[in-house]
Design an enzyme around this catalytic site. Sequence first.
Site, mmCIF file in Angstrom:
data_model
loop_
_atom_site.group_PDB
_atom_site.id
_atom_site.type_symbol
_atom_site.label_atom_id
_atom_site.label_comp_id
_atom_site.label_asym_id
_atom_site.label_seq_id
_atom_site.Cartn_x
_atom_site.Cartn_y
_atom_site.Cartn_z
ATOM 1 N N ARG A 193 7.619 76.893 85.308
ATOM 2 C CA ARG A 193 8.826 77.052 86.255
ATOM 3 C C ARG A 193 8.717 77.883 87.352
ATOM 4 O O ARG A 193 9.264 77.640 88.505
ATOM 5 C CB ARG A 193 10.019 77.474 85.265
ATOM 6 C CG ARG A 193 11.546 77.708 85.825
ATOM 7 C CD ARG A 193 12.476 78.512 85.385
ATOM 8 N NE ARG A 193 12.863 78.139 83.992
ATOM 9 C CZ ARG A 193 13.575 77.029 83.863
ATOM 10 N NH1 ARG A 193 14.365 76.530 84.783
ATOM 11 N NH2 ARG A 193 13.957 76.531 82.476
ATOM 12 N N ASP A 208 19.104 69.716 81.864
ATOM 13 C CA ASP A 208 20.189 69.338 81.306
ATOM 14 C C ASP A 208 21.325 70.237 82.146
ATOM 15 O O ASP A 208 22.648 69.820 81.556
ATOM 16 C CB ASP A 208 20.298 69.539 79.913
ATOM 17 C CG ASP A 208 19.983 71.204 79.481
ATOM 18 O OD1 ASP A 208 19.656 71.826 80.324
ATOM 19 O OD2 ASP A 208 20.206 71.389 78.162
ATOM 20 N N GLU A 222 11.212 83.670 79.826
ATOM 21 C CA GLU A 222 10.836 83.554 81.358
ATOM 22 C C GLU A 222 11.958 83.853 82.164
ATOM 23 O O GLU A 222 11.584 84.743 83.348
ATOM 24 C CB GLU A 222 10.203 82.254 81.909
ATOM 25 C CG GLU A 222 11.233 81.372 82.151
ATOM 26 C CD GLU A 222 11.846 80.559 80.936
ATOM 27 O OE1 GLU A 222 12.786 79.757 81.539
ATOM 28 O OE2 GLU A 222 11.669 80.833 80.003
ATOM 29 N N ASP A 223 13.178 83.525 81.924
ATOM 30 C CA ASP A 223 14.337 83.955 82.694
ATOM 31 C C ASP A 223 14.595 85.480 82.802
ATOM 32 O O ASP A 223 14.946 86.195 83.707
ATOM 33 C CB ASP A 223 15.468 83.070 82.524
ATOM 34 C CG ASP A 223 15.688 83.035 80.935
ATOM 35 O OD1 ASP A 223 14.976 83.842 80.389
ATOM 36 O OD2 ASP A 223 16.860 82.409 80.573
ATOM 37 N N ARG A 266 14.836 86.674 72.249
ATOM 38 C CA ARG A 266 15.029 87.538 73.216
ATOM 39 C C ARG A 266 15.240 89.049 73.099
ATOM 40 O O ARG A 266 14.982 89.494 74.467
ATOM 41 C CB ARG A 266 16.365 86.740 73.906
ATOM 42 C CG ARG A 266 16.039 85.241 74.282
ATOM 43 C CD ARG A 266 17.027 84.618 74.562
ATOM 44 N NE ARG A 266 17.493 84.432 75.987
ATOM 45 C CZ ARG A 266 16.952 84.016 77.274
ATOM 46 N NH1 ARG A 266 15.975 83.247 76.959
ATOM 47 N NH2 ARG A 266 17.398 84.194 78.070
#
Length: 887
Positions: free
Chosen positions: A696, A714, A800-801, A844
């Site tokens: 990404r 989405d 990754e965010d 997370r």
Amino acid sequence: MFINFSIVKLKLRLVLIVLVLLVVIPLIGHYYLSNEDKNGFDYSYNTRHAKLDVYEDYGTLKASDLKHRILELNRIKNSVNNELRNIEGQRQKLLSELSVIQKKIEDAKVEYLHEKSELEKLKISVKQAQVAENEAVMQNTPRLAPPIPILSQSSPINIPLSTNPYWCQNMKNCFDYSRCSLTSGFPFYFYNNDENSKITSVSFNKIVLQVLRYNAHFTNSSNNACVYVALIGEIDSEITNNQLKNLSFWGGDGRNHILIYLTKKIFEPPKYDENINFGRSIIAQSFWNKTNFRLGHDILLPACIGPPGGEVWIDSPYMLPARRKYLLSFEGYKNVNFLNNNQQNFVEMMNEFISKTSVDQFYLKTNCDNQRIESNIIDWCLCGTEISRKSFLMLSTFTLIPAPLDKDMISTAMSQTRLYESLKFGAIPVFLEYDKIGLPFDEVLDWCKAAICLAGERIPELHWLLRTVSDNDILSMRKQGRMLYEKYLSTVQAVLDTTLSIVRNRIGIPPLPVIDIPSPSIFNENFKPIKMEPIIPDAEPEESLGPLEPSYASPVFLRNFTIMKLQGYELWNGWGDPFKLYPYTPFDILLPSDAKFIGSGKGFRPINNGAGGAGKEFCQSLGGNSPREQFTIVILTYERDQVLMNSLSRLNGLPYLNKVIVVWNSPKPPLEDLRWPEIGVPIHVIHAAKNSLNNRFLPYEAIETEAVLSVDDDAHLRHDEIMFGFRVWREQRDRVVGFPGRFHALDLNHGGWLYNSNYSCELSMVLTGAAFVHKYYLYLYSYWLPQAIRDKVDQYMNCEDIAMNYLVSHVTNKPPVKVTSRWTFRCPGCPVSLSEDETHFLERHKCINFFTEIFGYTPLLNTQFRVDSILFKTRIPHDKQKCFKFI
């Protein structure tokens, strides 16, 4: 066809009246006659005669006539009923036709408004195109050819050497600029083992050669080299003039040579022949005295030699708490052999002036307890080993680094080792007699941003001074010190890259451009995907969002030769990277607002030509403080073809969109019969090398804009939301700007951090499933962020965010910017996403704590506001239009 319904109704009424006259009146007469007979009422003379007349009329009627009359009335009734049914059918048909016509009229009105809006957009687009054309015509920039490089000869002409070994005092007098044109790229040649074996260890030379090959400026072509690098040291014999002259390209005076003294024997000074003459060469070493060091020409290196390369974060401790057990520490012994041996030392002075009422603890030790590191260096020598010194440095808030005892020296291995270890273990250096200490790479590094720089006369006030330093400043200096250590001192590669970059910076040559990631298409050259018209979503109230333009790439590398001059401090000491040249950064300098109207207006699109305005005028131009630009959408997808197609279709007609990049993470190629929507801009589908969420944030060469909108396949965003986010990002270019907010929360039960997605009054992250970021951060994520973080993302297929939010907050020391009231996205009918897995949140939680361990602290910052558009809730006159109607 037009029908008059009033006439139809009148005819119906007349028919009903006739029926009443034919049927109801005879019945009434019969009713009256029968009632008289039954009740025996006595009527007047006229009334009786009237009845007799009626009887006579009825008497004349025969039964057959009455029957015939009844049949006739029934026939008339049936006929009227049939006519009524026919008329009702016609009425229903006419009503249905009328409904269709009314629907067409409404559709035509909507289409008219839509076409009118499109026409306005086209007019705006034409106007913007005309402005761009005029700018191109009026630019008249002359075409300049780059300077012609002067190729060096294979055997440089020998130039007589001055008898003064240190006659060369600066780059202007000593460096041959003709070999290094501004566009040369600063190629350097490293002497191989055969040429250099007599002045350095062969084994150590191989290690350095391996490290230097990773430098983008390395070349094997000695003829085209700008500078020549030779490694000296690591041998037992002295280095002589003859050994230097034997270097193939020495040229008699060593011009454009960099001699780097690296050795693992850090406590032994360099072994040079007493008559050594380095000529015009640049010497880089850690031992320097005042007489020999040529300021602005020679380079002061750190003494310690770390690993060849790689990541070193694992060796550094956690940065918190800000205040550690010891306020100040020092350990060492005085190794002197001159007359002032009995002079009171600074540790004794410190003990005199330490406040006796203070609760602060100190670790001040001048007796090594038979753990001395023996050295013939006149200085405050070290005690014990690095491991033993680590034990008290990790408990120290500050640590003392005194100037060398030998007043002729500005730098020794002892002082450099103290500095290296203090930064490595997070103890903030306190430089005593700062003006007498030489520090590594101090030509470009601001050491006083990472340390306490103190004159010797301030020793009596040192305790009080250290107590005044706030926790904020302590952590800021500790963070800065760790950055300097990791980037410039920690490894052989870091030291060599920094040394070469300083020389390159001196002669004004920019670094080589950073490398973009190739963007191979998923389709082969012969395959053409099937195109289809986009699926137009349900029409929303018309809102003009901006002109439709041809694809326009962001200008690149406009500041090659000025960024190091104007923002060199930040590149070396802050957010920047002095080793690579980036096409643009989010920190580029802005023009004052009036410059765009006075001689510097190229590319700017001020609102209403500078007069400002609301609504209609606002949507016609980007405005803001930066020239016109567009953005690129990057969508990561994995085997959700129809979801992806629907998302792509919704992008049709989006203003300021440059192109859409689809990162195809699936190993299976798209189906050949998959229909791709035409959305007015190119859709580039990249074949990913592997299925990784890190894809990404790869800096693909196909991304030609500074602004990148990272979107999940989405995510359903309205056009006005995207446009608003883009406009906000243009004013907050250095931050993550997006829609779904999240926050990190303290785990009160087990310690550490928890990831939380609940609705909250504050947040610390914006998910990159729908967020704008600058392409500069894609480079940092891929090339600068520790590999351990990207490995963790691949391990969990998650986080990754979070990593991107950590990175941006670490660089800027700012929280992200949330826009609009959106908190999440719903995708009815979509396959189950990764975020719905039961282990998603557990992973997370682990990511946040692991990233904190790598950074040494948690860079995420909280924010308690979101951004909505100006005039959103403001009442404005009826003839004005809001900037955004629904945001």
